[in-house]
Each structure stands twice: as C-alpha cells, then as structure tokens.
Write a protein that holds these residues in place. Sequence first.
Motif, PDB file in Angstrom:
ATOM      1  N   ARG A   6     -32.230 -48.257  41.189  1.00 60.54           N
ATOM      2  CA  ARG A   6     -32.021 -49.009  39.856  1.00 60.54           C
ATOM      3  C   ARG A   6     -30.807 -49.857  39.799  1.00 60.54           C
ATOM      4  O   ARG A   6     -29.730 -49.153  39.707  1.00 60.54           O
ATOM      5  N   GLU A   7     -30.705 -51.082  39.952  1.00 58.35           N
ATOM      6  CA  GLU A   7     -29.665 -52.049  39.921  1.00 58.35           C
ATOM      7  C   GLU A   7     -29.080 -52.051  38.610  1.00 58.35           C
ATOM      8  O   GLU A   7     -29.829 -51.983  37.605  1.00 58.35           O
ATOM      9  N   THR A   8     -27.750 -51.967  38.309  1.00 59.58           N
ATOM     10  CA  THR A   8     -27.172 -52.106  37.202  1.00 59.58           C
ATOM     11  C   THR A   8     -26.014 -53.212  37.230  1.00 59.58           C
ATOM     12  O   THR A   8     -25.887 -53.775  38.432  1.00 59.58           O
ATOM     13  N   ASN A   9     -25.094 -53.446  35.866  1.00 61.36           N
ATOM     14  CA  ASN A   9     -23.937 -54.079  36.500  1.00 61.36           C
ATOM     15  C   ASN A   9     -23.147 -53.439  37.392  1.00 61.36           C
ATOM     16  O   ASN A   9     -22.001 -54.186  37.610  1.00 61.36           O
ATOM     17  N   TYR A  44     -31.324 -57.117  35.311  1.00 59.56           N
ATOM     18  CA  TYR A  44     -31.569 -56.748  36.936  1.00 59.56           C
ATOM     19  C   TYR A  44     -33.000 -56.194  36.923  1.00 59.56           C
ATOM     20  O   TYR A  44     -33.585 -55.783  36.060  1.00 59.56           O
ATOM     21  N   VAL A  45     -33.367 -56.551  38.035  1.00 62.62           N
ATOM     22  CA  VAL A  45     -35.138 -56.165  38.319  1.00 62.62           C
ATOM     23  C   VAL A  45     -34.941 -54.642  38.468  1.00 62.62           C
ATOM     24  O   VAL A  45     -34.330 -54.091  39.057  1.00 62.62           O
ATOM     25  N   ARG A  46     -36.063 -53.962  37.647  1.00 60.20           N
ATOM     26  CA  ARG A  46     -36.459 -52.816  37.902  1.00 60.20           C
ATOM     27  C   ARG A  46     -37.441 -52.780  38.924  1.00 60.20           C
ATOM     28  O   ARG A  46     -38.575 -53.019  38.859  1.00 60.20           O
ATOM     29  N   ASP A  50     -31.394 -52.424  28.741  1.00 57.19           N
ATOM     30  CA  ASP A  50     -29.764 -52.142  28.700  1.00 57.19           C
ATOM     31  C   ASP A  50     -28.949 -53.441  29.031  1.00 57.19           C
ATOM     32  O   ASP A  50     -27.959 -53.834  28.355  1.00 57.19           O
TER      33      ASP A  50
END
Lengths: 381, 381
Positions: free
Chosen positions: B169-172, A167-169, A362
Amino acid sequence: MFTTQLDPAGQVLTLTTPNGPLRFHAMWLRDNSWDPETRAAGNGQRLLSLGELPADTHMTEAAASGDQITIRFAPEGKTVTYDGGWLIDNAYDRPTATERGWLGDGISTWDSGLMGNVPIGDFAQLSSDPDALGAWLEQVTRYGFGKVVNGPIEDGALFKVVDLFGYVRETNYGRHFEVRTEVNPTNLAFTGLGLQAHTDNPYRDPVPSVQVLYCLESSAAGGENMVVDGFAAARRLREEDPAAFDVLANHCARFEYAGEEGVCLQSRRPMIELAPDGEIIGLRFNNRSLAAVTDVPFDQMQAYYAAYRRLGEIIDDPAMEVTFRLEPGEGFVVDNTRVLHARKGYSGEGTRWLQGCYSDKDGLRSTFAALSRSRRQEAAE
Amino acid sequence: MFTTQLDPAGQVLTLTTPNGPLRFHAMWLRDNSWDPETRAAGNGQRLLSLGELPADTHMTEAAASGDQITIRFAPEGKTVTYDGGWLIDNAYDRPTATERGWLGDGISTWDSGLMGNVPIGDFAQLSSDPDALGAWLEQVTRYGFGKVVNGPIEDGALFKVVDLFGYVRETNYGRHFEVRTEVNPTNLAFTGLGLQAHTDNPYRDPVPSVQVLYCLESSAAGGENMVVDGFAAARRLREEDPAAFDVLANHCARFEYAGEEGVCLQSRRPMIELAPDGEIIGLRFNNRSLAAVTDVPFDQMQAYYAAYRRLGEIIDDPAMEVTFRLEPGEGFVVDNTRVLHARKGYSGEGTRWLQGCYSDKDGLRSTFAALSRSRRQEAAE
C-alpha cells in the motif's frame, strides 16, 4: 472576550466565550497542550504518552487575556497557554448526535437532480491550478464522485488522475484492470452484461475506498455509466422504515470472491456501516458477491431480506441515478464506500475500452485538507 | 441422514440434520442457489439481483435424498438442489453473540508467554513451499504477527516479504520508508527515541492493515522491537472494567498527522472498533497522533480519559509484551489493526537501519484462504 472559572477541585474549567459557556476537563486540556515539551515543534506529534502525565492532574489557576487562556497545572507546576479560538473549535461540551444515520460536515446527499451539476474537472487545469484542484476535490468529497474531462487518451492515463490526489491501491487485479469484453471472464465486469449499481470489492477488507474508471475507446452502443448516492439511498430507507435501516446496520453481511486461482477474498461487514455514534460511514452493496448471510439471527432474517430488497429497489429507482457517457479521455472518480456505480449493457458492435484502478480516501482527503489549509494561510497573510 | 419439513406458508424449511434441526427461510435459500442460472459457472458470481427474484417466493416441495436436499420454489416453478453439508456450514438458526468483545475463529490472544513460540518463517522456505507459507500465514492470522528470518540483506528486500502474501500500500511516505535517525525528522519514528507501543497511521482511513518492518543494519545498542496484542489488551480492559471498554468503543477518537508539506491526514474512529454484533475488529492506539478528542460528550470525558489511561497501562505492562531483536535479513509482519509495536530507544553509536512498508490484510487472508482451500481439495482427491 473570554472569562475563566475553575471548579473547587480544579477538574473543570468553565470558559465564557462569544459562543456561550464551554467546559473543559483538566486532563483533556493538559493532553492537548501545544507547548514544545508536549508537542514536537516541526511535525506537531505528541512527545508524551498519557501515562507520563500525572493521574491527579488538576488546574490551580486560569486566566484570560485577550484571545489567550493561560492555565497552571498541578502537580507538574506547568503553565500552558491556549488560543481561545482553538478551544472553541475543539469544544466537546455540546449536544451529541442522537439519531442514527447522520452525515458528517462537507457531505451532501443527492439524487438525479444532480445531473446538470456533476462535478467536472478539466484535466489540464486540475494538473496545473491548485485552486481548481481544491475546488474539484471539495465537490468530490461532498458528493462522493466527480468527472475528469479532456485527459490524455493513452494506456495508463488513469494513473495521472490518481496522481492528482493520491496513490494506487494494487490488488490481485493488478495496479489497474482492463474493462472490456473477455471470452472467459474471471469477473462479470468483463462481459457486456448490464450491472446493477454496486460498490466494488465489498469482499475486501479494507475495501478500496476510491475507484477510478477511465475511458480510452467508446464506439459501442450502450454502456452508459450511472452512479447512485448510497448514503442518500440508506437515508431514504431510514425515512421510509427505520427498522429496515437498523436491521441492515445491526448485522454483518458476508461477501466473497474466489473467481480465480489463488484468490479467496472474504469479508464480514454490514451493508450499512455506522460509526458508534450513528454516523453513516460506509455502504457495501453488490449482489454478485454477496455470500450466504449467516450472522443474522433466524428471527430477523425475513426482515433482513425485506430490507435488503427495499434498499435495492431504492438504488434501482431512476429518480436516484445520475447517468453519463464516458468519451475517450474522460474518467470518473467515486468514493467506493458511498457511491454505487453501474453500467448499462452493451453489444458487440464497436468497442468499449475502459481502464479502472483503486485508490484510497486518505490521500484524497489529505490533499484536499492540505490545499484548504494553505489557502487559509495565504488568506491570513 | 436428513429429513425436511415445510411450514404451511412455504416460508420456512426445517431440516433435521445430524447436528439437530435447522430452519431456513425460502428467500435465503433461493438467493443462495448455486445453479448455473443463478451463479456464473466459472467465477461463482451471482447473476441475479434480489429484485429479480419474486417477492412472494415460497417453497412448495422439499425432499432429502442422501446428502442432497431438493426444493421447489413458486411462483418461479424452479427446482434447486442443495448440499446438506453446505447448509449445515452456513446455517444461521443458532444463538448469536450477546457479549461485546468476542473474537472471530482462528484468532488467539496472547501475552508475553508467546515469547518462546513466536511464529517464525524461513524466507527461502516460505518462498518455495506452499505448505510452509500456509502454516506461517495461519499463525500470522492467529496471532497478528510473525517473523521472517534468513531473508536477503539488500535494499528493498521487504518487498519480497510482501510478495509472499499481498501487495504494497503506497502512501505519502512512499512505497516504503527508511527507519533511521534523521536530523530534521518529519516523524518521531525517524529519531532514536523510544516509542510507546502503538498502531501505525491511525490518522489514515482506511488504516494500512498490515505493516512490514525489515532490518538491514543493526549494530547500535538498544532499538529492540516489541509487540503487544491489542485485542488481548482490550479484552483485559473489558474484564477489569466493562464500562471502560465501552466508553472507548462507543465514542470516536480523532487522529491527525500534518507533519509535512501537502499532507493533512485526519480520521475519526474509535480506539476500540467493534462490528455491530460486538466482535472486536480493530484497535487504534497512538499517543503521538491523537488529535483533540471532541466526540465524547462532556459528562463522559473524564471516564474516557481514565479508560484511555488504563488501556495504555495495560499496553505498557511487560507481562503483555513480546520483545525481540531484528538482525540484518530479518523482518516482521504485524496486523496493524490489532497488534501494537514499539521500539526501545537507541543511541548514536553503531547503525540501525530498517525499512518499513504497508500492505493490507485482504491479500494476506486471501492467500491464506486459497492455500487452505487447495490443501483441502488435494486432501479430498
């Protein structure tokens, strides 16, 4: 295959295994039960807090049958079965690291010798073939960088590279930033200047742990990219002079960027970051944004600056660097906590247009681990 | 106001200041010059690498005139003027921390006594008044959490809270996640279970350093939110039992989440994270996602589990907790590297719908620092 023995207090199980004897504590075993009362069946999350397990937990019986170890816990009166292979894999009755500067499994340091062996992934293949993606991510994890080639030549193509693993930060620089010459640059990256090898944004905490740079136009002379393994540089410093390594690891540097309105990013972190047991877990190196270092005691400052200078010399040593030129449709991914990147100066003739963005490890590691796991499961079926 | 003295080798300047004598090294001073050949005028970034400064840099003259200190460097033959106040602010000739567990400036620990004094910002005011936003961010930085009230009651309103100070902050889990009861939950957060106070996503490295939880519906009984200052808990543990604090700080725990397809997040970090000079910089505490701890030597494991248990007891102590109920249009922001959050169990009657997302401290701190700087500049004009 396994035999079991309990100490009189029921606190320690000694398991005789094909790998030799391994000891485990009652509380560790009980906390690591995988029965459905302890762990949620679907997602594997632990249902109990440690406080819900009796403080006087001990073992009253232990027996092995084939690969299965069965243990009875008191005062709960609970019987739990463990897989012997899992216990071997997770054993902690082993020597621990004593030297500072060790590296985790799956990490290999490198120097210019890697030049002919740079991890390269074909964009279409990475997008369609999980095995190819897994193999490329293994290399990116191992070396801390990798190239992508034959990608689309279009605005925002770098996001398709990020989509492969994470994912883009987004930051104050946007979801992505343009790397081309500007007239009034807010950052020296947006000039034609050569830049010493560096990690990006050390003034940010948490630092963006992955960077993607992607080329859309490249007709200017110069502007080659260069990468250096910061872990290799730190370990070379340690071999030459352990005290120099220690002074950079034992004290925090400070970094700052306040080059635009409404932004004042500051961090206090060491140039060489170690886990408490001495594993190297990060490098921050960036002459442009190093702020006044004020956390090194007076009597260490001369040694600190000498170590910082020597680390910079190692980083600048051509024997450490891998150089390549990005053509349109090519990009590279770096572990920004480890691998430094640089670019050579370039002149105004022709154009050089890159787009860059940040991401995090991550997601990259998770994608790699999940691909490895599903490959192992397929192999086992 | 200032007087200067050089040692015979020109390596050390002793500056007599209103705060007493302060010593500075030649290389530190030269590297921290702010002249336009050393620092880019617009963005303040350093133009020179340390390797471009002569290794035998020394001082041949030093003089003070009012608040200005002028130094001549050899062999460059370069004269640089420093602001005396800047030198005092950045002096490193001072005692350094000797105790582990210290906290940085602007951080105050708290317990349940903060209940009547929770940092609360009115959404409309935070959005329109930089002074109000600065004051709220100062509190959020100080205490590691703060509430927002009177915000919009609409899907995605939490993003407007993030926009006040930073970036998602995008994550899964997506750009945001829905916190409401699900039938087949991928995560225990999506059930009605009470959850022990925890930090989120310790299995992620870098961990998301800010979390926003925002309420859209709240008619179910129960489900109150609770926050605990993890730094206060760690320091209380240290006061009670320094060895317990040390064993948690000196060894890495492991965390894991693999509860959904394609995801296998793993980290190896201590529960109590210290800077190399002993500052507490992070806490990771989450019973649900603690993996098998395998980096603690056998002879320390019993002490490790006892310390982990005691830290959990301190965290569960009602004297440590601040409890509140979120109503629709209210949310809270936590420093997820410091403040644990929990929620009480709730039943199926009525609804409880929260949205959550992650962000990072770099943006929050930068926004706060930039607001403070512009306030100082206004005050000086």
